[in-house]
Design a protein around this motif. Structure first.
Motif, PDB file in Angstrom:
ATOM      1  N   GLN A   1       0.837  -1.195   0.000  1.00  0.00           N
ATOM      2  CA  GLN A   1       0.000   0.000   0.000  1.00  0.00           C
ATOM      3  C   GLN A   1       0.874   1.248   0.000  1.00  0.00           C
ATOM      4  O   GLN A   1       2.026   1.216   0.436  1.00  0.00           O
ATOM      5  CB  GLN A   1      -0.907   0.031   1.228  1.00  0.00           C
ATOM      6  N   HIS A   2       0.304   2.337  -0.506  1.00  0.00           N
ATOM      7  CA  HIS A   2       1.006   3.613  -0.536  1.00  0.00           C
ATOM      8  C   HIS A   2       0.169   4.671   0.167  1.00  0.00           C
ATOM      9  O   HIS A   2      -1.054   4.575   0.219  1.00  0.00           O
ATOM     10  CB  HIS A   2       1.255   4.062  -1.979  1.00  0.00           C
ATOM     11  N   LEU A   3       0.849   5.673   0.656  1.00  0.00           N
ATOM     12  CA  LEU A   3       0.208   6.841   1.230  1.00  0.00           C
ATOM     13  C   LEU A   3       0.488   7.994   0.272  1.00  0.00           C
ATOM     14  O   LEU A   3       1.642   8.280  -0.036  1.00  0.00           O
ATOM     15  CB  LEU A   3       0.798   7.135   2.609  1.00  0.00           C
ATOM     16  N   LEU A   4      -0.563   8.627  -0.232  1.00  0.00           N
ATOM     17  CA  LEU A   4      -0.426   9.704  -1.208  1.00  0.00           C
ATOM     18  C   LEU A   4      -0.840  11.018  -0.565  1.00  0.00           C
ATOM     19  O   LEU A   4      -1.944  11.134  -0.039  1.00  0.00           O
ATOM     20  CB  LEU A   4      -1.294   9.420  -2.435  1.00  0.00           C
ATOM     21  N   LEU A   5       0.058  11.998  -0.599  1.00  0.00           N
ATOM     22  CA  LEU A   5      -0.228  13.336  -0.091  1.00  0.00           C
ATOM     23  C   LEU A   5      -0.188  14.300  -1.268  1.00  0.00           C
ATOM     24  O   LEU A   5       0.817  14.391  -1.969  1.00  0.00           O
ATOM     25  CB  LEU A   5       0.796  13.766   0.961  1.00  0.00           C
ATOM     26  N   ILE A   6      -1.296  14.996  -1.482  1.00  0.00           N
ATOM     27  CA  ILE A   6      -1.381  15.995  -2.535  1.00  0.00           C
ATOM     28  C   ILE A   6      -1.587  17.339  -1.860  1.00  0.00           C
ATOM     29  O   ILE A   6      -2.472  17.495  -1.016  1.00  0.00           O
ATOM     30  CB  ILE A   6      -2.535  15.698  -3.508  1.00  0.00           C
ATOM     31  N   SER A   7      -0.771  18.301  -2.244  1.00  0.00           N
ATOM     32  CA  SER A   7      -0.868  19.648  -1.686  1.00  0.00           C
ATOM     33  C   SER A   7      -1.122  20.625  -2.819  1.00  0.00           C
ATOM     34  O   SER A   7      -0.341  20.689  -3.769  1.00  0.00           O
ATOM     35  CB  SER A   7       0.426  19.993  -0.948  1.00  0.00           C
ATOM     36  N   LEU A   8      -2.207  21.375  -2.735  1.00  0.00           N
ATOM     37  CA  LEU A   8      -2.507  22.403  -3.721  1.00  0.00           C
ATOM     38  C   LEU A   8      -1.945  23.717  -3.222  1.00  0.00           C
ATOM     39  O   LEU A   8      -2.111  24.063  -2.063  1.00  0.00           O
ATOM     40  CB  LEU A   8      -4.018  22.543  -3.917  1.00  0.00           C
ATOM     41  N   GLY A   9      -1.317  24.426  -4.075  1.00  0.00           N
ATOM     42  CA  GLY A   9      -0.770  25.705  -3.637  1.00  0.00           C
ATOM     43  C   GLY A   9       0.368  26.120  -4.535  1.00  0.00           C
ATOM     44  O   GLY A   9       0.521  25.587  -5.625  1.00  0.00           O
ATOM     45  N   PRO A  10       1.152  27.035  -4.152  1.00  0.00           N
ATOM     46  CA  PRO A  10       1.240  27.597  -2.805  1.00  0.00           C
ATOM     47  C   PRO A  10       0.117  28.609  -2.544  1.00  0.00           C
ATOM     48  O   PRO A  10      -0.246  29.370  -3.426  1.00  0.00           O
ATOM     49  CB  PRO A  10       2.601  28.289  -2.786  1.00  0.00           C
ATOM     50  N   ILE A  11      -0.412  28.566  -1.352  1.00  0.00           N
ATOM     51  CA  ILE A  11      -1.517  29.454  -1.014  1.00  0.00           C
ATOM     52  C   ILE A  11      -1.050  30.882  -0.771  1.00  0.00           C
ATOM     53  O   ILE A  11      -1.849  31.804  -0.794  1.00  0.00           O
ATOM     54  CB  ILE A  11      -2.327  28.941   0.193  1.00  0.00           C
ATOM     55  N   GLN A  12       0.239  31.079  -0.588  1.00  0.00           N
ATOM     56  CA  GLN A  12       0.758  32.426  -0.370  1.00  0.00           C
ATOM     57  C   GLN A  12       0.453  33.321  -1.569  1.00  0.00           C
ATOM     58  O   GLN A  12       0.244  34.521  -1.411  1.00  0.00           O
ATOM     59  CB  GLN A  12       2.274  32.410  -0.106  1.00  0.00           C
ATOM     60  N   ASP A  13       0.413  32.748  -2.773  1.00  0.00           N
ATOM     61  CA  ASP A  13       0.091  33.532  -3.968  1.00  0.00           C
ATOM     62  C   ASP A  13      -1.328  34.084  -3.897  1.00  0.00           C
ATOM     63  O   ASP A  13      -1.585  35.209  -4.308  1.00  0.00           O
ATOM     64  CB  ASP A  13       0.248  32.693  -5.229  1.00  0.00           C
ATOM     65  N   PHE A  14      -2.265  33.271  -3.382  1.00  0.00           N
ATOM     66  CA  PHE A  14      -3.638  33.750  -3.228  1.00  0.00           C
ATOM     67  C   PHE A  14      -3.692  34.902  -2.229  1.00  0.00           C
ATOM     68  O   PHE A  14      -4.358  35.903  -2.460  1.00  0.00           O
ATOM     69  CB  PHE A  14      -4.558  32.630  -2.721  1.00  0.00           C
ATOM     70  N   ILE A  15      -2.986  34.757  -1.135  1.00  0.00           N
ATOM     71  CA  ILE A  15      -2.998  35.780  -0.090  1.00  0.00           C
ATOM     72  C   ILE A  15      -2.319  37.054  -0.585  1.00  0.00           C
ATOM     73  O   ILE A  15      -2.831  38.162  -0.406  1.00  0.00           O
ATOM     74  CB  ILE A  15      -2.315  35.258   1.189  1.00  0.00           C
ATOM     75  N   ALA A  16      -1.175  36.910  -1.230  1.00  0.00           N
ATOM     76  CA  ALA A  16      -0.412  38.073  -1.690  1.00  0.00           C
ATOM     77  C   ALA A  16      -1.159  38.859  -2.762  1.00  0.00           C
ATOM     78  O   ALA A  16      -1.047  40.083  -2.829  1.00  0.00           O
ATOM     79  CB  ALA A  16       0.943  37.631  -2.219  1.00  0.00           C
ATOM     80  N   SER A  17      -1.922  38.175  -3.601  1.00  0.00           N
ATOM     81  CA  SER A  17      -2.624  38.871  -4.689  1.00  0.00           C
ATOM     82  C   SER A  17      -3.956  39.462  -4.253  1.00  0.00           C
ATOM     83  O   SER A  17      -4.563  40.216  -5.006  1.00  0.00           O
ATOM     84  CB  SER A  17      -2.824  37.931  -5.876  1.00  0.00           C
ATOM     85  N   ALA A  18      -4.390  39.158  -3.057  1.00  0.00           N
ATOM     86  CA  ALA A  18      -5.669  39.695  -2.570  1.00  0.00           C
ATOM     87  C   ALA A  18      -5.515  41.176  -2.222  1.00  0.00           C
ATOM     88  O   ALA A  18      -4.643  41.552  -1.462  1.00  0.00           O
ATOM     89  CB  ALA A  18      -6.137  38.909  -1.349  1.00  0.00           C
ATOM     90  N   ARG A  19      -6.373  41.984  -2.823  1.00  0.00           N
ATOM     91  CA  ARG A  19      -6.343  43.419  -2.532  1.00  0.00           C
ATOM     92  C   ARG A  19      -7.448  43.813  -1.561  1.00  0.00           C
ATOM     93  O   ARG A  19      -7.388  44.846  -0.934  1.00  0.00           O
ATOM     94  CB  ARG A  19      -6.472  44.219  -3.814  1.00  0.00           C
ATOM     95  N   ARG A  20      -8.464  42.976  -1.494  1.00  0.00           N
ATOM     96  CA  ARG A  20      -9.591  43.243  -0.597  1.00  0.00           C
ATOM     97  C   ARG A  20      -9.957  41.949   0.111  1.00  0.00           C
ATOM     98  O   ARG A  20      -9.543  40.871  -0.292  1.00  0.00           O
ATOM     99  CB  ARG A  20     -10.802  43.735  -1.404  1.00  0.00           C
TER     100      ARG A  20
END
Length: 124
Positions: A2-21
């Motif tokens: 068996q395998h353990l699969l970890l998927i990470s979507l991001g980086p979320i810092q781009d979403f935060i940095a581009s938020a103006r409001r």
């Protein structure tokens, strides 16, 4: 094995940095959660896969974190399943884009002032 699969979507810092409001920040968070849900649903639909995190997807109102952890059955190939998840994410992005851009496109093409072709390339 068996395998353990970890998927990470991001980086979320781009979403935060581009938020103006606050609304931009909220929408970025919602979109990231929605994309993570699409990936998790694709993994969950695969026979022999058990989601660890999120443990249960529940209804569409429950937020999903940007990390997905799954236990894969013995016959499943982690790389292939990760690519399948990526495909589900891209498909969901395309669906969201089509819904958002639909009012800006007429039978003769994109409305003036909106660079539709560029927007679609950025999504890719």
């Amino acid at each position: 094995m068996q395998h353990l699969l970890l998927i990470s979507l991001g980086p979320i810092q781009d979403f935060i940095a581009s938020a103006r409001r606050c609304q931009d920040l909220w929408f970025g968070s919602w979109m990231l959660s929605d994309l993570a849900r699409a990936v998790a649903m694709k993994l969950e639909a695969e026979a022999g896969t058990t989601l660890v995190f999120p443990a249960a997807l529940g209804n569409d109102k429950v937020a999903v974190a940007n990390k997905i952890l799954a236990v894969l059955g013995e016959c499943l190939i982690p790389g292939a399943l990760a690519e399948s998840g990526r495909g589900a994410m891209k498909s969901r992005i395309q669906t969201l884009a089509e819904a958002a851009f639909r009012p800006l496109k007429s039978s003769t093409g994109w409305d003036q002032g909106f660079r539709g072709e560029l927007a679609m390339k950025q999504l890719d």
